[in-house]
Design an enzyme around this catalytic site. Structure first.
Site, mmCIF file in Angstrom:
data_model
loop_
_atom_site.group_PDB
_atom_site.id
_atom_site.type_symbol
_atom_site.label_atom_id
_atom_site.label_comp_id
_atom_site.label_asym_id
_atom_site.label_seq_id
_atom_site.Cartn_x
_atom_site.Cartn_y
_atom_site.Cartn_z
ATOM 1 C CE1 TYR A 66 10.363 -22.278 40.356
ATOM 2 C CE2 TYR A 66 10.211 -23.438 38.249
ATOM 3 C CZ TYR A 66 10.924 -23.088 39.383
ATOM 4 O OH TYR A 66 12.204 -23.552 39.557
ATOM 5 C CB SER A 67 1.274 -23.395 38.605
ATOM 6 O OG SER A 67 -0.068 -23.001 38.598
ATOM 7 C CG ASN A 68 1.442 -17.165 39.726
ATOM 8 O OD1 ASN A 68 2.334 -17.229 40.560
ATOM 9 N ND2 ASN A 68 1.561 -16.464 38.604
ATOM 10 C CG HIS A 69 -4.542 -22.495 38.630
ATOM 11 N ND1 HIS A 69 -5.770 -22.009 39.021
ATOM 12 C CD2 HIS A 69 -4.755 -23.790 38.275
ATOM 13 C CE1 HIS A 69 -6.677 -22.975 38.888
ATOM 14 N NE2 HIS A 69 -6.085 -24.056 38.452
ATOM 15 C CB ILE A 70 -0.342 -25.039 41.694
ATOM 16 C CG1 ILE A 70 -0.601 -25.915 40.462
ATOM 17 C CG2 ILE A 70 0.135 -25.874 42.888
ATOM 18 C CD1 ILE A 70 -1.481 -27.126 40.698
#
Ligand SMILES: Cc1ncc(COP(=O)(O)O)c(C=O)c1O
EC number: 4.4.1.15
Length: 306
Positions: A66-70
């Site tokens: 769920y990474s925002n960074h990804i």
């Protein structure tokens, strides 16, 4: 090359009952897809790399499902026509990633994935070494984008609009954002990081990255990183109904809930001016809501976010 966006994000007041003044800086509005702190953490990392590697650039990084960074790195890759690779925690996702909105978004942006077991993911230094050997020309960005170049980029979140506040607040995951705020805060300002991860090593990490001790880290994980309780959902929904501002459940929702609790407990001296950074991450709401629906639980309502 990433540019300093031609937009001055607003600082809005949250009308409050107690004797302090609380404001939010809408860093989430800095870019529609590379939102908030992600833009600034990637800013120098990517620009320094592109200056040296203008031909066939390749950006690689790490993150959870769920990474925002990804999501942010994949959007950056698409906008700037750069290949991106995401090393994703959890090899069980290899055949199920299309069920996940963040990974669908990243894939639509052209990101390639490499799924690794949770055990291998834990040893990211070893993974990085392997990647460096295999892709010597790639930029390998650490999890959450946090390093010294990221800290320098966070300087852009501070300007004449932030200088008069007594307290500067931000959610803490890998620590780069709060380290940058601490490093570039004015001498009279106190910095509070709201830890959404139960990680005792964060204080020394932030102090090493910042070089200052003007910050306090306060636990705000409310059950653990990424854990979404019904109380947190109720808080986020009540907040958006009352103040017309959307928070998300992993970072800003937890920061704000804890911040409200601190105000209620009288943590801040009377008449303090407190500024919280909205660091974005709203893309994560879709994935959280899919999970909540499967569990027959209340979901995060879509509030006003701009
Ligand atoms: C929305 C949001 N807020 C706060 C953070 C925490 O930032 P950091 O990892 O630099 O502590 C993140 C992670 O990048 C995030 O996505």
């Amino acid at each position: 090359m990433l540019k300093i966006p031609d937009i001055k994000v607003p600082v809005v007041e949250i009308p409050f009952r107690k004797n302090i003044r609380l404001f939010i800086k809408r860093e989430d509005l800095i870019h529609p897809e590379i939102s908030g702190n992600k833009y600034w953490k990637l800013f120098h990392n990517v620009n320094n790399y592109l200056a040296e590697n203008p031909q066939n650039p390749l950006l690689m990084t790490f993150g959870g499902a769920y990474s925002n960074h990804i999501a942010a790195l994949s959007a950056l890759g698409k906008i700037h026509n750069i290949k991106t690779v995401g090393i994703i925690r959890g090899n069980e996702l290899e055949y199920r990633w299309k069920e996940n909105p963040t990974l669908r978004f990243a894939s639509e942006n052209g990101m390639h994935f490499c799924f690794v077991s949770r055990e291998d993911y834990r040893d990211k230094d070893a993974l990085s070494e392997k990647l460096k050997n295999e892709f010597p020309k790639a930029l390998i960005i650490p999890e959450g984008g946090t390093n010294l170049a990221a800290v320098e980029g966070i300087r852009n979140m501070l300007n004449s609009d932030t200088q008069d506040f007594d307290y500067l607040c931000a959610a803490v995951g890998t620590g780069g954002t709060v380290a940058g705020i601490s490093k570039f805060a004015e001498n009279h300002q106190k910095v509070i990081g709201f830890k959404v991860v139960d990680d005792d090593s964060l204080h020394s990490r932030v102090s090493e990255l910042s070089g200052k001790e003007n910050f306090t880290l306060i636990d705000a994980h409310f059950g653990g990183y990424g854990k979404i309780s019904d109380e947190n959902i109720a808080f986020i929904n009540a907040f958006s109904r009352e103040f017309g501002l959307q928070l998300e459940p992993v970072y800003t929702g937890k920061m704000m809930r804890k911040l409200f609790q601190l105000v209620e407990e009288g943590y801040f001296p009377q008449n303090s001016k407190v500024l919280a950074f909205h660091t974005g991450g709203l893309q994560g709401i879709a994935g959280a809501n899919e999970m909540l629906k499967k569990q027959n639980r209340a979901v995060i309502e879509k509030g006003v976010s701009s």
